[in-house]
Design an enzyme around this catalytic site. Sequence first.
Site, PDB file in Angstrom:
ATOM      1  N   SER A 182       0.852  -1.371  -0.093  1.00  0.00           N
ATOM      2  CA  SER A 182      -0.069  -0.406   0.221  1.00  0.00           C
ATOM      3  C   SER A 182       0.675   1.112  -0.173  1.00  0.00           C
ATOM      4  O   SER A 182       0.287   2.535  -0.274  1.00  0.00           O
ATOM      5  CB  SER A 182      -1.045  -0.261   0.969  1.00  0.00           C
ATOM      6  N   HIS A 210      -5.515  -3.313  -2.357  1.00  0.00           N
ATOM      7  CA  HIS A 210      -5.628  -2.366  -2.739  1.00  0.00           C
ATOM      8  C   HIS A 210      -5.751  -3.683  -4.219  1.00  0.00           C
ATOM      9  O   HIS A 210      -5.508  -2.503  -4.801  1.00  0.00           O
ATOM     10  CB  HIS A 210      -4.080  -1.949  -3.104  1.00  0.00           C
ATOM     11  N   LYS A 241     -12.360  -0.546  -0.637  1.00  0.00           N
ATOM     12  CA  LYS A 241     -11.210   0.708  -1.123  1.00  0.00           C
ATOM     13  C   LYS A 241     -12.184   1.071  -2.986  1.00  0.00           C
ATOM     14  O   LYS A 241     -12.782   1.318  -2.890  1.00  0.00           O
ATOM     15  CB  LYS A 241     -10.261   0.111  -0.883  1.00  0.00           C
TER      16      LYS A 241
HETATM   17  C1  LIG Z   1      -5.897  -0.974   3.574  1.00  0.00           C
HETATM   18  C2  LIG Z   1      -6.091  -2.107   3.640  1.00  0.00           C
HETATM   19  C3  LIG Z   1      -6.317  -3.530   4.711  1.00  0.00           C
HETATM   20  C4  LIG Z   1      -7.806  -2.596   5.947  1.00  0.00           C
HETATM   21  O1  LIG Z   1      -9.099  -2.585   4.623  1.00  0.00           O
HETATM   22  P1  LIG Z   1      -9.781  -2.176   5.292  1.00  0.00           P
HETATM   23  O2  LIG Z   1     -11.064  -2.154   4.296  1.00  0.00           O
HETATM   24  O3  LIG Z   1     -10.360  -0.352   5.305  1.00  0.00           O
HETATM   25  O4  LIG Z   1     -10.189  -2.496   6.948  1.00  0.00           O
HETATM   26  C5  LIG Z   1      -5.993  -4.176   4.976  1.00  0.00           C
HETATM   27  N1  LIG Z   1      -4.573  -4.428   4.261  1.00  0.00           N
HETATM   28  C6  LIG Z   1      -4.192  -3.783   3.330  1.00  0.00           C
HETATM   29  C7  LIG Z   1      -3.002  -4.361   2.740  1.00  0.00           C
HETATM   30  C8  LIG Z   1      -4.925  -2.889   2.940  1.00  0.00           C
HETATM   31  O5  LIG Z   1      -4.165  -1.434   2.109  1.00  0.00           O
END
Ligand SMILES: *Cc1c(COP(=O)(O)O)cnc(C)c1O
Length: 393
Positions: A182, A210, A241
Amino acid sequence: MRQDPLAYLATELDNLRRQGLYRSLRILEGKQEATSRFDGKQVVNLSSNNYLGLATHPRLIDAMVKATLEFGAGSGAVRTIAGTMTIHMELERRLAAFKRTEAVVVFQSGFTANAGTVSALLNKDDVIISDELNHASIIDGCRLSKAPIKVFPHKDMDAARKILKDLPAGQRKLLITDGVFSMDGDLGPLPALCDLADEFGCIMMVDDAHASGVFGKNGRGTVDHFNMHGRVDVQVGTLSKALGSLGGYVAGTKTFIEFLYHRARPFLFSTSHPPGVAAACIAAVDILENEPGIIDTLWENTRFFKKGLADLGFNTGISESPITPVIAGEGALAMKLSDRLFQEGVFASGIAFPTVARDKARVRTIVTAAHTRQELQYALDVFKKVGQELGLI
Ligand SMILES: *Cc1c(COP(=O)(O)O)cnc(C)c1O
């Protein structure tokens, strides 16, 4: 008078202020869009994970409103007590079909999906082999499991192999990676990891937060992108996301998902989504399946913006995704870059240690399918002006 036992926190915050790392939250005064109003200022928004613009898509909103009118604002309980609704089951069926796996379980967030799954799968006698840049929610899941964690340097397959070779053959092992990292936007080396998992008999797990809605056919994720179907035992994705709403899911075999129904603690001890959230997520899956053109638009915008930044001479690291870091170096410089961009009408968050290495502080940009060329060009022009001013280009 009673002393405040939390007084030490003020010192901690002062330390952050001195290092230039203190942040106040930027407040969004409207919808999460390509250009939005934050802290009273209209800015091109390069900070959201709303990759496909679905957070404001009329079909998601409509589905959410309809389901809310029909089924109410909340689910009323945890899934195992009384909080499993028809619409929760429908979302899981739709996601399983979308991911081409036997079954899916949906969690309240991607964070709880990771933390709940890793901690349910393993115990102190097992071992976890984990990329050093894996997401915080994976790390927390590993800690909760009490299994020892063997960390390998980022994407270093030789180091991962060496760790695996030294472990007892009979020990249960989880090999785990982010699909897209990320902070740098690069991809986990899934084919090589799957080979290692096969060779050493590991459970293979990928966190596609992502990558969900971004990589693979119709946005199915990195397993589809690398054609690793059938070789990854645990696929985590997010609905928060690119899919525009909220939630996390785990895809795998029926047995595995049934086990999580019985043992994943966020599933057992935290209330399920409001029906409107499940309905919005179903609408998002519909759009991915039937209108993959928006994913093409995301990638066209990504190529345009990446090339623009590279042509200006910025250090944009090793990204392979719509996440493009602009690496400034020191934490305070990255924060200054972010602040100046904002003053000039571009919102890209500054990210510093401990989220990234001390000398690799950056602003992180994420383009979406909803950005127009005009908005992206405006952002590039501002990057040029501010980058020159700060001596970055
Ligand atoms: C954003 C993210 C999460 C968490 O996801 P949410 O639905 O926002 O809780 C988990 N793993 C990675 C790699 C992320 O970027």
